[in-house]
Enzyme design. Structure first.
Site, mmCIF file in Angstrom:
data_model
loop_
_atom_site.group_PDB
_atom_site.id
_atom_site.type_symbol
_atom_site.label_atom_id
_atom_site.label_comp_id
_atom_site.label_asym_id
_atom_site.label_seq_id
_atom_site.Cartn_x
_atom_site.Cartn_y
_atom_site.Cartn_z
ATOM 1 N N ASP A 199 0.814 -1.208 0.000
ATOM 2 C CA ASP A 199 0.000 0.000 0.000
ATOM 3 C C ASP A 199 0.849 1.261 0.000
ATOM 4 O O ASP A 199 0.394 2.319 -0.433
ATOM 5 C CB ASP A 199 -0.923 -0.014 1.224
ATOM 6 C CG ASP A 199 -1.826 1.209 1.283
ATOM 7 O OD1 ASP A 199 -2.602 1.414 0.331
ATOM 8 O OD2 ASP A 199 -1.750 1.966 2.269
ATOM 9 N N MET A 280 -7.130 6.153 3.248
ATOM 10 C CA MET A 280 -7.337 7.221 2.267
ATOM 11 C C MET A 280 -6.150 7.394 1.325
ATOM 12 O O MET A 280 -6.192 8.242 0.442
ATOM 13 C CB MET A 280 -7.587 8.550 2.998
ATOM 14 C CG MET A 280 -8.849 8.571 3.825
ATOM 15 S SD MET A 280 -10.343 8.364 2.823
ATOM 16 C CE MET A 280 -10.264 9.814 1.776
ATOM 17 N N ARG A 281 -5.099 6.587 1.498
ATOM 18 C CA ARG A 281 -3.926 6.773 0.653
ATOM 19 C C ARG A 281 -4.257 6.534 -0.815
ATOM 20 O O ARG A 281 -3.756 7.232 -1.700
ATOM 21 C CB ARG A 281 -2.796 5.840 1.104
ATOM 22 C CG ARG A 281 -1.510 6.044 0.307
ATOM 23 C CD ARG A 281 -0.363 5.198 0.825
ATOM 24 N NE ARG A 281 0.157 5.723 2.074
ATOM 25 C CZ ARG A 281 0.121 5.087 3.231
ATOM 26 N NH1 ARG A 281 -0.436 3.894 3.296
ATOM 27 N NH2 ARG A 281 0.632 5.622 4.311
ATOM 28 N N ALA A 282 -5.128 5.571 -1.091
ATOM 29 C CA ALA A 282 -5.466 5.268 -2.484
ATOM 30 C C ALA A 282 -6.144 6.466 -3.146
ATOM 31 O O ALA A 282 -5.868 6.769 -4.315
ATOM 32 C CB ALA A 282 -6.378 4.048 -2.542
ATOM 33 N N VAL A 285 -3.423 9.092 -3.883
ATOM 34 C CA VAL A 285 -2.544 8.667 -4.976
ATOM 35 C C VAL A 285 -3.281 8.740 -6.306
ATOM 36 O O VAL A 285 -2.716 9.193 -7.318
ATOM 37 C CB VAL A 285 -2.018 7.246 -4.717
ATOM 38 C CG1 VAL A 285 -1.300 6.699 -5.946
ATOM 39 C CG2 VAL A 285 -1.077 7.234 -3.525
#
Length: 701
Positions: A199, A280-282, A285
């Site tokens: 991730d 929330m990283r996706a 990105v």
């Protein structure tokens, strides 16, 4: 320094090139993980990227590559602005660096090291920068990132996320900026990264060798030409390299002007929610990737096609929830989500028309590949690319859809061939495995010194401190109290006056730490006719799958030997890829006699070779059988002699007794006694009690 292979000469591999170029345009994306089989020019493409990066202005003499226009105020070599007498700092330019992190690198080599002797004797912060400092404002490349120790991967990804590296040692603290384009490559057959580490990479791309004859011919042709004359070959691509370098610079300049409208943001959020990605990283990105795609296409508005391509690059590896899941994304579902949430914000009709060579055409614009318009395409595109380092290309037999789709990829490598099954008793199609369950820890007794992991007790670089010793070679973790105790009796003889400590090399002591190591878990699985009842074999496979899951979580190597009919077969040589083991277990057929002795002797040969390859890694033999021996001459005595031979060599063992029915012969228990380890029934194994028994396994000298 050898001439690198030109990026624009790489054949095909549009996804790989696009992922690298997008990170060159917007390093905030968070890097790219390149997954693929061996010999697919992953390393060649990455090394070629560094030559395309814009030249850097740096502060002269700064070991941390500070930008003269905005020097790091906390730079250990600073303050630079104060030295210049004003807010401006004079600078020099140099090419961006491409720093490689070796798999066997130490923590000190990665983050840097303090000169402990000078720190104690002189009270100065003598800091030797590591690779994270060298890579600042450049490219940090980690080949075989899946084989890197977990704590190094954590340090690496923390620095990439924070843009800074922190070194804390014995009360001395150093911090420096560390922002770089992170690129990792890996072969899934050698083991997967943990999902939480996956991730942390912004994008992922899958690469495979082309199955098209003409493309493979072109790969070999260009590679041979490069090997014969590297400088001359690179010179023929100078114009294309310059055009691509200018396009990267243009996209970088346009990036701040790209508008990410509410419509595109809604599509991004809806897509991440629909695919149930964690955190929330996706979303972040995807937003950065879609923005970079628009800038790469020469637009100032993010379109739906940008969001779609961003999802295909940013989400597949985040869909991997379980260790045996292959990364992938359902493109039909993706299209439905995008359609349900409406089109992205349309560009203003008064604006310039979108660049026709947009992201849907890949990084090279329309016609990319061997059938494209040739190397001199014009400033908007990149010439057709061929890989010269190995025969590679975008897979011709990959699932239909835009580049970036990994829904058809298997992380466990090529599908194993299934041996031809006969028509004898017990023969049939491979039985499916039952659902795996959580197993307790299997551990090897004693104290090892193998690779860091999470299974058996061992002396490691990480863990709790249990003592001190003189350093062997370079000083590792300093044991401060032991060092002071060693130096204290000699202070008067050394003429000490005042508060300073007179320290010599012989006084230094390093900490002895105890942690956990990884092991080699070798499964010996009975696949004979006596095991062929589908219900029993399904349960056996479920139990082995559960132990494989435990091995994955504890970072072990695994191997598998099966025996049936008249012999034994190493269906999986020792590897870090539990995915490959699970795939071969699923395809395991059954039937025939029970050559138990051959299975044990084959396992002994495997362990002998592994001891020579990696003597520090201790093995654990898990034999899954009902204990019957019916194949060959004198099958029972031979099996008992083979078991005693393994025990005499100090192999820790456990036998999983698969015998069923109201009347049991107890043959597996006899085998366990010969092996010098415990036996546990299949029912007890499914009740999660085998691990407690394995902890009591004893060695037989």
């Amino acid at each position: 320094m050898s001439t690198p292979y030109p990026f624009t000469a790489v054949v095909g591999m549009a996804d790989l090139r696009l992922g690298l170029l997008l990170n060159a345009v917007s390093p905030a994306i968070g890097g790219v993980l390149v997954r693929g089989e061996k010999g697919t020019a992953k390393s060649t493409a990455v090394r070629a990227l560094a030559a395309l990066m814009p030249r850097l202005a740096v502060v002269p003499g700064c070991r941390f590559s500070c930008d003269p226009a905005a020097p790091d105020p906390a730079c250990p070599d600073g303050p630079h602005a104060a030295e210049a007498g004003s807010g401006a700092v004079g600078g020099e330019t140099r090419p961006a660096r491409m720093v490689e992190l070796p798999v066997g690198a130490s923590e000190d080599r990665l983050v840097g090291a303090l000169d402990i002797e000078r720190a104690l004797a002189e009270g100065v912060k003598a800091f030797e920068p590591g690779l994270l400092a060298d890579a600042h404002r450049g490219v940090l490349y980690v080949d075989e990132v899946n084989l890197l120790h977990d704590h190094l991967v954590d340090l690496l990804l923390d620095a990439a996320a924070m843009g800074a590296s922190y070194v804390e040692r014995e009360g001395v603290s150093v911090r420096h900026a560390s922002r770089f384009l992170l690129v990792g490559t890996m072969n899934p057959e050698e083991g997967e990264l943990r999902p939480q580490l996956l991730d942390r990479f912004g994008l992922t791309v899958e690469v495979a060798a082309s199955r098209e004859t003409e493309e493979r011919v072109e790969v070999v042709r260009r590679r041979l030409a490069y090997d014969a004359d590297p400088a001359g070959f690179a010179a023929r691509w100078t114009e294309q390299e310059s055009e691509l370098r200018e396009r990267i610079a243009t996209a970088r300049a346009l990036l701040p002007e790209v508008r990410l409208g509410d419509g595109a943001l809604r599509q991004i959020a809806a897509t991440c929610a629909a695919f149930e990605v964690d955190g929330m990283r996706a979303d972040i990105v995807m937003a950065r990737t879609a923005t970079a795609l628009a800038a790469w296409a020469g637009r100032t508005d993010v379109l739906e096609e940008d969001v779609r391509r961003a999802a295909l690059l940013a989400l597949p590896h985040r869909r991997r929830r379980n260790p045996f899941d292959a990364p992938g994304l359902d493109e039909d579902k993706l299209d439905e989500v995008l359609e349900e949430n409406g089109a992205g914000d349309a560009p203003d009709p008064d604006d310039d028309p979108p660049n026709p060579q947009g992201p849907s055409d890949g990084p090279d614009g329309p016609g990319d590949g061997p059938d494209g318009g040739g190397p001199d395409r014009g400033p908007g595109g990149v010439p057709p690319q061929d890989d010269a380092s190995a025969p590679t290309d975008a897979p011709a037999d990959s699932p239909a859809g835009p580049p970036g789709d990994t829904s058809g990829e298997e992380g466990a490598g090529p599908e194993p061939s299934v041996p031809q099954q006969g028509s004898g008793p017990g023969e049939g199609r491979p039985a499916p495995a039952t659902e795996p369950f959580k197993a307790r820890t299997l551990s090897v007794p004693g104290l090892g010194e193998g690779a860091a992991g999470r299974r058996s007790r061992a002396r490691t670089a990480q863990g709790r401190t249990t003592g001190a010793r003189r350093p062997h070679g370079a000083l590792g973790k300093l044991h401060l109290a032991a060092t002071v105790r060693a130096a204290a009796p000699h202070q008067r003889a050394r003429g000490r006056h005042g508060a300073g400590l007179r320290l010599r090399r012989d006084d230094l002591r390093e900490a002895v730490r105890e942690g956990r190591e990884s092991n080699l878990v070798l499964f010996v699985v009975d696949a004979s006719g006596s095991m062929a009842a589908r219900q029993r074999m399904s349960a056996v496979k479920g139990a082995v799958l559960s132990l494989l899951l435990d091995a994955y979580q504890r970072r072990d190597k695994v191997g598998m030997v099966t025996f049936r009919r008249s012999g034994a077969e190493v269906v999986l040589p020792p590897t870090s890829s539990v995915d490959a083991a699970a795939a071969r277990l699923e395809a395991l057929p059954t039937g025939g006699r029970t050559p138990l002795a051959e299975g044990l002797l084959t396992a002994r040969d495997v362990l002998r070779v592994e001891r020579m390859r990696d003597p520090a890694r201790r093995p654990l033999l898990v034999t899954v059988t009902d204990g019957r021996a019916t194949g060959g001459v004198e099958p029972v005595p031979r099996a008992r002699r083979a078991a005693r031979l393994l025990a005499a060599e100090g192999t820790a063992s456990v036998v999983v007794d698969c015998e069923s029915g109201p009347v049991r012969l107890g043959l597996a228990a006899e085998l366990a006694r010969d092996l010098g380890g415990p036996a546990v029934t299949l029912e007890e194994l499914r009740a999660d009690t085998v691990s407690a028994l394995v902890k009591d396994v004893r060695r037989v000298a």
